[in-house]
Scaffold this motif. Structure first.
Motif, PDB file in Angstrom:
ATOM      1  N   TYR A 103      30.936  60.108  37.942  1.00 11.93           N
ATOM      2  CA  TYR A 103      31.865  58.867  38.661  1.00 11.93           C
ATOM      3  C   TYR A 103      30.983  57.750  38.979  1.00 11.93           C
ATOM      4  N   ARG A 152      38.083  55.916  36.142  1.00 12.55           N
ATOM      5  CA  ARG A 152      38.399  55.183  36.934  1.00 12.55           C
ATOM      6  C   ARG A 152      40.209  55.160  37.023  1.00 12.55           C
ATOM      7  N   SER A 153      40.758  55.853  36.255  1.00 11.95           N
ATOM      8  CA  SER A 153      42.178  55.991  36.261  1.00 11.95           C
ATOM      9  C   SER A 153      42.646  57.173  36.829  1.00 11.95           C
ATOM     10  N   ILE A 154      41.772  58.271  37.110  1.00 12.13           N
ATOM     11  CA  ILE A 154      42.326  59.667  37.723  1.00 12.13           C
ATOM     12  C   ILE A 154      41.689  59.575  38.962  1.00 12.13           C
ATOM     13  N   PRO A 155      42.407  60.119  39.922  1.00  9.99           N
ATOM     14  CA  PRO A 155      42.053  60.270  41.496  1.00  9.99           C
ATOM     15  C   PRO A 155      40.601  61.052  41.419  1.00  9.99           C
ATOM     16  N   PHE A 188      30.873  53.764  36.917  1.00  8.45           N
ATOM     17  CA  PHE A 188      30.999  52.528  37.569  1.00  8.45           C
ATOM     18  C   PHE A 188      29.659  51.744  37.182  1.00  8.45           C
ATOM     19  N   ASP A 205      36.937  54.460  31.441  1.00 11.21           N
ATOM     20  CA  ASP A 205      38.509  54.399  31.699  1.00 11.21           C
ATOM     21  C   ASP A 205      39.031  55.747  32.264  1.00 11.21           C
TER      22      ASP A 205
END
Lengths: 224, 218
Positions: B100, B65-68, B104, B62
């Motif tokens: 990262y 995927r939510s932070i650049p 995914f 989470d």
């Protein structure tokens, strides 16, 4: 492990970060809205009989999807500048992210359209509707719930991509944070706060989309 | 007084410099993809068999995927420096990109493992295969085949995202081009070359993914 966190400089600089946050939200919403409009045109053009229109749309989609977004921003900022078109960093970033979003969304839309029985288009034509009427009355209402998850993801990607504005000196949330931390050298604390802000924004988007999706499925049940 | 030209034009050596930059991009991508896939595979398996494991890993997924990614790189770099354990720009970017990629991958692999029919696994076990044997020769191959197209999508993302490593000082392709542009003041040409390189790298992979996806659907 004896790092002393100092949060005071961050709280003091928060008012300076606020305009950055606003610009990030503005960039995200604008690029997504513009990108969505262009994406429909691209998806439509990709299946067009006009060879030139098709080639143009296909190249847009493939270039947007197969080069880094950072490259697209450099192209819009430095590349266009060299070609004699000087764009402000805000418009360069807006343009590049719109370009990127449109390419990805076009594929989402195309996937959604493929999920709708093609015979419905012919049925619409048989009822005397023109292409636009068939699209807006028959296809689009079914398309929205189909593309909602993909479009939602893309909205989050647009949000995350706006952070690249920092690289061309734009004072959006990341850029504003970078400027603020360079005055105090508390980069760790500053960027943690910014990370939390992005996380919160992404969560707001996700929750909003869930609410919309629930609204849609609720309506579907009521009709059934 | 002789005037020294401030900017000099493109030279042949720039081509080798760009190639070296491309090499750095590929090198970073290779590490991130290989390590990220392995880690993501483990995480995906753990998420599909353990509720607690899933609950813990879901938080990581989470967050990443939510932070650049840009912020993730900067925070990781700053954290390592702050705790007096600085890594080279390459190592730091490789670690961040690996995590990262893994988060995914764990998402698609979790779904993939859960999509393998339980009866198939039971059948394998009743043929006398141990859990590990059934996993290695039945569940994992089926899962990997089904998730291949999605995996390609993630690989493409990571390939392109290596360009962000420039921000913490890794001289990859895009940063290389910026260095050349600073000297030659010819951004359009240099950027176009770089764009073509990325496109030629990513487009065939994307086509392969689309082809496999089509093949699986039929």
């Amino acid at each position: 492990m004896n790092y002393h966190f100092q949060w005071a400089p961050v709280w003091k600089a928060l008012p300076d970060l606020w305009p950055g946050l606003m610009m990030t939200i503005e960039l995200t919403l604008l690029s997504f809205a513009l990108g969505a409009v262009i994406a429909f045109l691209l998806a439509w053009g990709k299946s067009s009989a006009n060879k030139t229109a098709m080639a143009l749309c296909v190249s847009w989609i493939e270039i947007a999807r197969n080069t880094p977004c950072l490259f697209q921003i450099y192209m819009a900022y430095f590349g266009l500048g060299a070609a004699g078109i000087n764009v402000d960093s805000f418009y360069a970033v807006l343009g590049a992210i719109t370009f990127n979003t449109a390419g990805y969304l076009a594929e989402v839309i195309r996937g959604g359209i493929e999920g709708i029985d093609p015979r419905q288009q012919r049925a619409g034509a048989a009822l005397g509707m023109d292409r636009w009427q068939t699209f807006s009355r028959i296809i689009l209402p079914q398309l929205v719930p189909l593309i909602l998850p993909g479009a939602g993801n893309q909205l989050i990607w647009s949000l995350l991509n706006t952070s690249l504005g920092m690289v061309v000196g734009l004072q959006e949330l990341t850029g504003a944070t970078y400027t603020a931390q360079s005055l105090t050298f508390r980069s760790f604390e500053f960027f943690i706060v910014t990370a939390v802000a992005y996380y919160a924004l992404a969560k707001i988007v996700t929750l909003t989309l869930h609410a919309i999706a629930r609204l849609y499925s609720g309506r579907g049940r009521a009709q059934a | 007084m002789n005037s020294v030209p401030l900017f000099s034009g493109l030279q042949y050596s720039d081509a080798t410099y760009l190639l070296a930059g491309a090499g750095h991009t590929l090198w970073l991508a290779l590490w991130a993809i290989v390590l990220g896939t392995l880690l993501g595979f483990l995480m995906g398996w753990l998420r599909s068999v353990s509720r607690i494991g899933n609950a813990i890993i879901v938080v990581l997924v989470d967050v990443s995927r939510s932070i650049p990614l840009l912020i993730q790189l900067i925070v990781a770099n700053a954290a390592l420096a702050a705790f007096r354990y600085p890594l080279s720009p390459f190592a730091c970017s490789a670690v961040v990109l690996t995590v990262y990629m893994a988060s995914f991958c764990s998402e698609i692999y979790k779904g993939g493992f859960e999509a393998v029919p339980t009866n198939l696994q039971k059948a394998a076990r009743s043929l006398g295969l141990s859990y590990l044997q059934a996993f290695a020769s039945v569940s994992a191959p089926i899962m990997l085949r089904r998730t291949f197209a999605s995996w390609i999508g993630i690989v493409l993302g990571v390939l392109k995202d290596t360009s962000l490593a420039a921000v913490i000082g890794y001289i990859e392709l895009l940063r290389t081009s910026q260095i050349i542009v600073t000297r030659t003041q010819e951004p359009l040409l240099v950027l176009l070359i770089v764009g073509v390189f990325y496109f030629l790298l990513c487009y065939p992979i994307a086509r392969l993914g689309a082809k496999v996806e089509k093949g699986l659907r039929q």
